[in-house]
Design an enzyme around this catalytic site. Structure first.
Site, PDB file in Angstrom:
ATOM      1  CD  GLN A   1      58.952  24.986  10.275  1.00  0.00           C
ATOM      2  OE1 GLN A   1      58.187  24.701  11.255  1.00  0.00           O
ATOM      3  NE2 GLN A   1      58.696  25.481   9.135  1.00  0.00           N
TER       4      GLN A   1
ATOM      5  CE1 TYR B   1      53.982  29.877  16.061  1.00  0.00           C
ATOM      6  CE2 TYR B   1      54.245  29.408  13.675  1.00  0.00           C
ATOM      7  CZ  TYR B   1      53.993  29.226  14.843  1.00  0.00           C
ATOM      8  OH  TYR B   1      52.475  28.418  14.857  1.00  0.00           O
TER       9      TYR B   1
ATOM     10  N   GLY C   1      50.984  20.754   1.168  1.00  0.00           N
ATOM     11  CA  GLY C   1      50.670  20.811   2.664  1.00  0.00           C
ATOM     12  C   GLY C   1      49.377  20.063   2.811  1.00  0.00           C
ATOM     13  NE  ARG C   2      45.216  23.478   3.451  1.00  0.00           N
ATOM     14  CZ  ARG C   2      44.682  24.673   3.161  1.00  0.00           C
ATOM     15  NH1 ARG C   2      43.355  24.777   3.505  1.00  0.00           N
ATOM     16  NH2 ARG C   2      44.788  25.385   1.905  1.00  0.00           N
TER      17      ARG C   2
ATOM     18  CB  CYS D   1      36.743  21.901   4.422  1.00  0.00           C
ATOM     19  SG  CYS D   1      37.649  20.269   5.127  1.00  0.00           S
TER      20      CYS D   1
ATOM     21  CD  GLN E   1      23.348  15.021   4.291  1.00  0.00           C
ATOM     22  OE1 GLN E   1      23.335  15.981   4.709  1.00  0.00           O
ATOM     23  NE2 GLN E   1      23.385  13.603   4.696  1.00  0.00           N
TER      24      GLN E   1
END
Length: 546
Positions: A98, A166, A301-302, A326, A395
């Site tokens: 890219q 961009y 992607g992520r 997140c 948690q």
């Protein structure tokens, strides 16, 4: 499954319809070539049919946007890039580069103390200079020379970065192009650029473009459809993403729909038969199938950061480690290499697991203990976990934010299935004092306290208090300061504010009189990423003592 079927971009055959999205990593060398860590990062994800490099700058004057970014600005870099393409090809995958000029989306310190240039003098980070025709011709030739180097380096194709605000996008978007010459029509710049590149290379050339900039004055699906129609004879594919410079963009948080941009992509699909690639919070097979109703290939992607074996696991019906959207460690790219809260191996792909044997007893069934167990089991140990509560997850089970809870609970499901697959034994409601590893956090988020009929003021950026606001709001009057959003990614911060406003949370700039006041603003705080990373390194470095 259509997802796993091969398809073509012009004459380049891809082994499946999964594409790895171009993502900033900071894994490159300061000079702009791929390091060994960077090559291993790509190879690790080569089960995807196509890999697209991060944005790669085309000159060493004013094109760069981040430290350690890839650059194809000089012939001397070709051998190093050839090393990358060779490695990927040996994995039976294809790789496109890219190419980018970042335009106004940079700082002088990143471009060797030169002035940022842009189609129009609309500053973003530092003052910018409006491009002359000489600048435009120079930049076009920079893209042309970089494209020639790309083909010589063995890349299978070229993608022009015309998304995310961009330089190419700055020409195309009415919000950033206020010129009065012929380039007021930004498509003219794009046409000239594409014609010059196609004159010198034989490999496919495509373009990434934001299908929406979340701004009625900028790129919209309808305007993008018109742009695509005008240049489709010069392109071999279109890659749709989203966003410009605002808080909303391609990397949407868990407050945004998944997958994200299918409806917008339908507008473009109607006007072109070019191969269409679409990115946007694709995490599950179900998400991918929705995308393939519109597009020809799914861009991860992520999710492919979170689980590089996504394609292999889809094929073999194995547990997939989910991206929980997140936007924490993967967005800290101004000063750090890319990392992932749920995948502590990201950026450390060059490391290998050392074999082990014997029994290992772990105290703690939170994500630290679960990750420690996963790594130890992969190394060959017989692993037992002891958790004093009646379920694993620690948690994560305390999360009160409904959007966050929905995504994060998928991570607990993953560990439950993966550890069962690996033969890890889990003993719940069991306290164990003798163990080889105590996988317990040194510091935890504050526990929930119930209030009713109170006026509560929250002046804290701790993740737990962000969650508890949703619960307190049911029976109390809740005020928050802007410090609640301190340290959050822009997308997550913006959308959380919107959720709060919809539910009636009062956002104040000054303190108000309240029955309950929470003041706790921190630079660093306990996080899921810290716990999982700690578990990974505990598992990687553990040696059994006889």
């Amino acid at each position: 499954m259509r997802l796993l079927e091969p398809f073509y971009i012009r004459d380049v055959e891809l082994k499946n319809r999964v594409v790895m999205s171009p993502m900033i990593t900071n894994l490159g060398a300061p000079e702009g070539y791929p390091t060994e860590e960077h090559i291993r990062y790509f190879v690790r994800r080569a089960s995807a049919g196509l890999l697209i490099t991060e944005y790669t700058y085309v000159n060493k004057v004013d094109a760069r946007g981040s430290p350690n970014q890839l650059g194809l600005y000089d012939d001397e870099l070709i051998p190093k890039f050839a090393r990358l393409t060779e490695a990927v090809h040996n994995m039976d995958s294809k790789i496109f580069v890219q190419l980018v000029h970042v335009g106004r989306k940079t700082r002088r310190s990143l471009i060797w103390n030169n002035d940022p240039i842009a189609p129009s003098n609309i500053p973003l980070l530092d003052p910018v200079r409006e491009m002359t025709e000489d600048d435009i011709n120079r930049v076009i030739m920079d893209f042309v020379k970089a494209s020639e180097r790309a083909e010589k380096s063995g890349f299978d194709g070229i993608e022009l970065h015309g998304a995310h605000g961009y330089l190419i996008a700055q020409f195309l978007s009415p919000a950033t192009n206020k010129r009065e010459d012929k380039y007021k029509d930004g498509v003219i710049f794009l046409e000239e650029l594409l014609k010059e590149i196609r004159r010198v290379v034989s490999i496919p050339v495509g373009m990434r473009i934001s299908v929406t900039e979340f701004d009625p004055q900028g790129l919209t699906p309808e305007l993008v459809a018109k742009i695509v129609k005008r240049v489709e004879n010069l392109l071999d594919y279109i890659h749709l993403s989203a966003g410009r410079d605002g808080p909303l963009g391609g990397s949407s948080s868990f407050y945004y729909k998944r997958p994200s941009y299918v409806d917008e992509a339908k507008v473009v699909r109607k006007v072109t038969n070019l191969p269409l690639l679409l990115v946007g919070s694709v995490s599950t097979v179900e998400d991918a199938e929705k995308v393939l109703e519109v597009a020809d290939a799914v861009v991860l992607g992520r999710q492919i950061l979170a689980d590089p074996d996504w394609v292999i696991k889809v094929k073999n019906n194995l547990p997939i480690r989910p991206c929980i959207r997140c936007n924490q460690l993967c967005r800290l790219l101004s000063t750090r290499e890319v990392r992932c809260d749920v995948n502590p191996e990201l950026g450390w792909e060059i490391l290998n697991l050392e074999k082990g044997e014997g029994e290992v007893r772990i105290v703690g069934g939170g994500v630290m203990g679960l990750e420690t167990a996963r790594v130890l089991a992969l190394r060959g140990f017989e692993v037992k976990i002891y958790e004093k509560k009646d379920k694993i997850g620690g948690q994560l089970n305390e999360i009160r934010d409904p959007w966050k809870r929905e995504e994060f609970s998928r991570l607990i499901d993953y560990y439950e299935k993966e550890l069962k697959r690996l033969g890890v034994k889990i003993y719940l409601s069991t306290e164990e004092r003798k163990a080889d590893i105590f996988a317990l956090p040194k510091e935890r988020q504050p526990e929930f306290k119930e209030y009713k009929g109170m006026r509560i003021l929250v002046n804290s950026n701790l993740y737990a208090y962000q969650d508890y606001v949703f619960e307190w709001l049911k029976h109390n009057e809740v005020y928050i300061t802007e410090n609640v959003f301190k340290g959050l990614d822009r997308n997550r911060s913006y959308l959380l504010q919107q959720k709060y406003k919809e539910l009636g949370v009062n956002i104040v700039k000054e303190n108000v009189k309240a029955d309950i006041v929470i003041n706790d603003v921190r630079r660093n705080q306990p996080s899921i990423g810290q716990s999982i990373a700690r578990g990974y390194w505990l598992g990687m470095t553990f040696k059994l003592k006889y």
